[in-house]
Design an enzyme around this catalytic site. Structure first.
Site, PDB file in Angstrom:
ATOM      1  N   ASP A  14      79.486  87.266  -2.318  1.00  9.37           N
ATOM      2  CA  ASP A  14      80.476  88.186  -2.892  1.00  9.37           C
ATOM      3  C   ASP A  14      81.415  88.785  -1.848  1.00  9.37           C
ATOM      4  OD1 ASP A  14      79.293  87.713  -5.338  1.00  9.37           O
ATOM      5  OD2 ASP A  14      77.969  89.458  -5.184  1.00  9.37           O
ATOM      6  N   LYS A  17      85.207  85.209  -1.260  1.00 13.52           N
ATOM      7  CA  LYS A  17      85.527  83.806  -0.961  1.00 13.52           C
ATOM      8  C   LYS A  17      86.540  83.247  -1.949  1.00 13.52           C
ATOM      9  CE  LYS A  17      81.148  82.873  -1.400  1.00 13.52           C
ATOM     10  NZ  LYS A  17      80.580  84.236  -1.520  1.00 13.52           N
TER      11      LYS A  17
HETATM   12  P1  GDP Z   1      83.012  85.812  -3.931  1.00 16.54           P
HETATM   13  O1  GDP Z   1      81.774  85.538  -4.692  1.00 16.54           O
HETATM   14  O2  GDP Z   1      82.809  85.754  -2.453  1.00 16.54           O
HETATM   15  O3  GDP Z   1      84.182  84.956  -4.360  1.00 16.54           O
HETATM   16  O4  GDP Z   1      83.416  87.314  -4.266  1.00 16.54           O
HETATM   17  P2  GDP Z   1      83.399  88.005  -5.727  1.00 16.54           P
HETATM   18  O5  GDP Z   1      84.513  87.494  -6.527  1.00 16.54           O
HETATM   19  O6  GDP Z   1      82.034  87.929  -6.314  1.00 16.54           O
HETATM   20  O7  GDP Z   1      83.598  89.525  -5.344  1.00 16.54           O
HETATM   21  C1  GDP Z   1      84.723  89.978  -4.683  1.00 16.54           C
HETATM   22  C2  GDP Z   1      85.362  91.092  -5.531  1.00 16.54           C
HETATM   23  O8  GDP Z   1      86.266  91.834  -4.724  1.00 16.54           O
HETATM   24  C3  GDP Z   1      86.187  90.563  -6.672  1.00 16.54           C
HETATM   25  O9  GDP Z   1      86.135  91.485  -7.725  1.00 16.54           O
HETATM   26  C4  GDP Z   1      87.603  90.505  -6.089  1.00 16.54           C
HETATM   27  O10 GDP Z   1      88.613  90.599  -7.080  1.00 16.54           O
HETATM   28  C5  GDP Z   1      87.589  91.729  -5.220  1.00 16.54           C
HETATM   29  N1  GDP Z   1      88.434  91.664  -4.011  1.00 16.54           N
HETATM   30  C6  GDP Z   1      88.700  90.594  -3.221  1.00 16.54           C
HETATM   31  N2  GDP Z   1      89.420  90.973  -2.143  1.00 16.54           N
HETATM   32  C7  GDP Z   1      89.602  92.312  -2.258  1.00 16.54           C
HETATM   33  C8  GDP Z   1      90.236  93.288  -1.427  1.00 16.54           C
HETATM   34  O11 GDP Z   1      90.758  93.020  -0.359  1.00 16.54           O
HETATM   35  N3  GDP Z   1      90.191  94.588  -1.872  1.00 16.54           N
HETATM   36  C9  GDP Z   1      89.596  94.934  -3.046  1.00 16.54           C
HETATM   37  N4  GDP Z   1      89.595  96.228  -3.374  1.00 16.54           N
HETATM   38  N5  GDP Z   1      88.990  94.036  -3.838  1.00 16.54           N
HETATM   39  C10 GDP Z   1      88.984  92.749  -3.441  1.00 16.54           C
HETATM   40  P1  IMO Z   2      78.686  84.095  -4.726  1.00 18.53           P
HETATM   41  O1  IMO Z   2      78.992  82.644  -4.540  1.00 18.53           O
HETATM   42  C1  IMO Z   2      75.745  87.287  -4.389  1.00 18.53           C
HETATM   43  C2  IMO Z   2      71.547  86.183  -4.986  1.00 18.53           C
HETATM   44  C3  IMO Z   2      70.846  86.778  -6.179  1.00 18.53           C
HETATM   45  C4  IMO Z   2      69.447  86.906  -5.635  1.00 18.53           C
HETATM   46  C5  IMO Z   2      69.316  85.636  -4.788  1.00 18.53           C
HETATM   47  C6  IMO Z   2      68.623  84.482  -5.489  1.00 18.53           C
HETATM   48  O2  IMO Z   2      79.394  84.718  -5.866  1.00 18.53           O
HETATM   49  O3  IMO Z   2      78.824  84.833  -3.447  1.00 18.53           O
HETATM   50  P2  IMO Z   2      69.408  82.794  -7.388  1.00 18.53           P
HETATM   51  O4  IMO Z   2      69.848  83.052  -8.789  1.00 18.53           O
HETATM   52  O5  IMO Z   2      70.425  82.098  -6.555  1.00 18.53           O
HETATM   53  O6  IMO Z   2      68.061  82.148  -7.298  1.00 18.53           O
HETATM   54  O7  IMO Z   2      69.220  84.279  -6.762  1.00 18.53           O
HETATM   55  O8  IMO Z   2      70.620  85.265  -4.439  1.00 18.53           O
HETATM   56  N1  IMO Z   2      72.796  85.446  -5.267  1.00 18.53           N
HETATM   57  C7  IMO Z   2      74.018  85.924  -5.015  1.00 18.53           C
HETATM   58  N2  IMO Z   2      74.421  87.133  -4.551  1.00 18.53           N
HETATM   59  N3  IMO Z   2      76.645  86.319  -4.613  1.00 18.53           N
HETATM   60  C8  IMO Z   2      76.276  85.110  -5.052  1.00 18.53           C
HETATM   61  O9  IMO Z   2      77.131  84.085  -5.185  1.00 18.53           O
HETATM   62  C9  IMO Z   2      74.909  84.872  -5.309  1.00 18.53           C
HETATM   63  N4  IMO Z   2      74.201  83.810  -5.756  1.00 18.53           N
HETATM   64  C10 IMO Z   2      72.922  84.187  -5.711  1.00 18.53           C
HETATM   65  O10 IMO Z   2      71.383  88.028  -6.522  1.00 18.53           O
HETATM   66  O11 IMO Z   2      69.368  88.004  -4.752  1.00 18.53           O
HETATM   67 MG    MG Z   3      80.576  86.376  -6.192  1.00 22.83          MG
END
Ligand code: GDP
Ligand code: IMO
Ligand code: MG
Length: 425
Positions: A14, A17
């Site tokens: 999260d 990416k």
């Molecule tokens: P990923 O799994 O690595 O792609 O990340 P996620 O999408 O799960 O979580 C990132 C969250 O942060 C999302 O809700 C994005 O819209 C938000 N986001 C990304 N870049 C920024 C930033 O620079 N500032 C803020 N406030 N939010 C961001």
């Molecule tokens: P992205 O790609 C954050 C975490 C789960 C749990 C552990 C194992 O969005 O960054 P699983 O269901 O994979 O067996 O869970 O890994 N987890 C993540 N946490 N971002 C993710 O993906 C995750 N994918 C799995 O919360 O702790």
């Molecule tokens: Mg994510």
């Protein structure tokens, strides 16, 4: 010349990416997922519209890009098909530019139920996403998994599914007191999926190596993050795949020597969903404040994310493990209001100081952090587009992170939108 880039998370997932992939896709021809499944949730925000990708690569919004799902990904067909149709409803057609490896393993209902049942009976819950990821990878390694290529042949599929259901139903009944699964229902449901997926099924490793030979540029989209890696993460509180750049070759069939660069993604602080150690975790009260400010709720499960300070010991290790030369710092804007910002520069346990990531679970779980403190900038950075416009304290913070983790920071993100990005030359 082709420019083949890998993007990986450097923390616990999260990091943002999805947004980085969307931006860097502009100069790539192919975007490829190579591990994980729909445990991932990658967010892209364009013109106020939010897209969350679970299986489809985050480059799909660029209509001239080809998106590939490599063999290392575990695929829940129902989820993939609903992602495809949801995109279609929003005007994004994926036909002819989404290809799925015939060698992907398939997630079945028994994987999802097992995932949840195992969590219930464990002494120490992992806090999985409940999507059946672990059980599906376990079957793959155990050599009883069912692949997309099997699904394409009803007779082969029937036999493999029968074998699985027979064994699994016995285990479900005896160990978990669960009634088990109807072969017929799963067989019919998945045959329906098979027909809908057939046009997308392909030999992905051949496709991408041909693309490499033709000097196309490839962008590999990591899911999760370095410390959720099955080997190098905070085991057992990890996911079940290789989340580091090393997973690319086995997860897609890409040849190793044509990868040009690894880009890491890190938040300006740290978050974690699920259980497991978290050395820099905030107090519950401060966690609440940052969670609200950063909207830190899981993109897949909606669970509140735990929040903490930037851990330079961890990110420096992620830089080493992945061979990251360039780093993007995300969500700088979330720290805008703070008077003081802390960064963990070492762990201390039983009088010993660890400047390098120690891997010893006891040190990571019970150690304390040595901190470096920074003065906040107290300035709304969301509208900043040039590095020179950033306040001095924000620049100091970025430079310090760069020195601590030993990777060049080339972009800083200051908001969720595609255009809220500051490039650093
Ligand atoms: P990923 O799994 O690595 O792609 O990340 P996620 O999408 O799960 O979580 C990132 C969250 O942060 C999302 O809700 C994005 O819209 C938000 N986001 C990304 N870049 C920024 C930033 O620079 N500032 C803020 N406030 N939010 C961001
Ligand atoms: P992205 O790609 C954050 C975490 C789960 C749990 C552990 C194992 O969005 O960054 P699983 O269901 O994979 O067996 O869970 O890994 N987890 C993540 N946490 N971002 C993710 O993906 C995750 N994918 C799995 O919360 O702790
Ligand atoms: Mg994510």
């Amino acid at each position: 010349m082709s420019n083949n880039i890998v993007i990986v998370g450097t923390q616990w997932g999260d990091e943002g990416k999805g947004k980085v992939i969307d931006i860097l896709s502009q100069s790539s021809d192919y975007i490829i997922r190579f591990q994980g499944g729909n445990n991932a949730g990658h967010t892209v925000v364009v013109n106020g519209k939010e897209f969350i990708f679970h299986l489809i690569p985050s480059g799909i919004l660029h209509k001239d890009k080809i998106c590939l799902i490599g063999n290392g990904v575990v695929v829940d067909p129902g989820i993939l098909l609903s992602e495809i149709s949801q995109l279609r409803d929003r005007g994004i057609e994926v036909k002819d530019r989404l290809k799925i490896s015939q060698l992907c393993h398939i997630i079945f209902p028994y994987h999802k139920i097992l995932d949840k049942l195992r969590e219930k009976i464990r002494t120490h819950r992992i806090g999985t996403t409940g999507r059946g990821i672990g059980p599906c990878y376990a079957d793959k390694i155990n050599r009883c998994g069912v692949r997309i290529i099997d699904l394409m042949r009803p007779d082969v599929f029937r036999e493999k599914l029968k074998d699985n259901i027979r064994e699994k139903n016995a285990i479900f009944k005896k160990v978990y007191g669960h009634p088990g699964f109807s072969f017929k229902r799963i067989y019919n449901d998945y045959l329906r999926y098979a027909e809908l997926l057939r046009p997308f099924v392909s030999n992905v490793s051949e496709l991408l190596n041909t693309a490499v030979a033709n000097n196309k540029s490839l962008l590999f989209e990591g899911a999760q993050g370095a410390f959720l890696d099955i080997d190098f993460g905070t085991y057992p509180y990890v996911t079940s795949s290789s989340t580091i750049a090393g997973g690319i070759c086995s997860g897609s069939g890409m040849v190793p020597f044509r990868i040009n660069k690894v880009v890491g993604v890190a938040k300006s602080y740290t978050t974690r969903v699920g259980q497991g150690p978290f050395p820099t975790e905030f107090s519950p009260k401060f966690s609440d404040i940052i969670r609200r400010k950063g909207n830190e709720f899981g993109a897949t499960t909606g669970r509140p994310r735990r929040c903490g300070w930037f851990d330079a010991v961890m990110v420096a290790e992620a830089v080493r493990l992945n061979g990251i030369s360039e780093l993007v710092i995300m969500k700088l804007d979330v720290l805008d209001d703070l008077r003081k910002i802390k960064v963990c520069v070492a762990y201390k346990y039983k009088g010993k100081i660890f400047r390098r990531y120690p891997y010893d679970p006891e040190v990571i779980a019970k150690g304390t952090c040595l901190w470096r403190e920074f003065a906040g900038w107290r300035y709304a950075t969301g509208g900043v587009r040039r590095y020179s416009e950033l306040p001095g304290n924000a620049k100091d913070y970025i430079r310090a992170l760069q020195d601590l983790v030993r990777a060049h920071i080339f972009m800083v993100s200051v908001g969720s939108s595609r255009n809220q990005i500051v490039r650093i030359r």
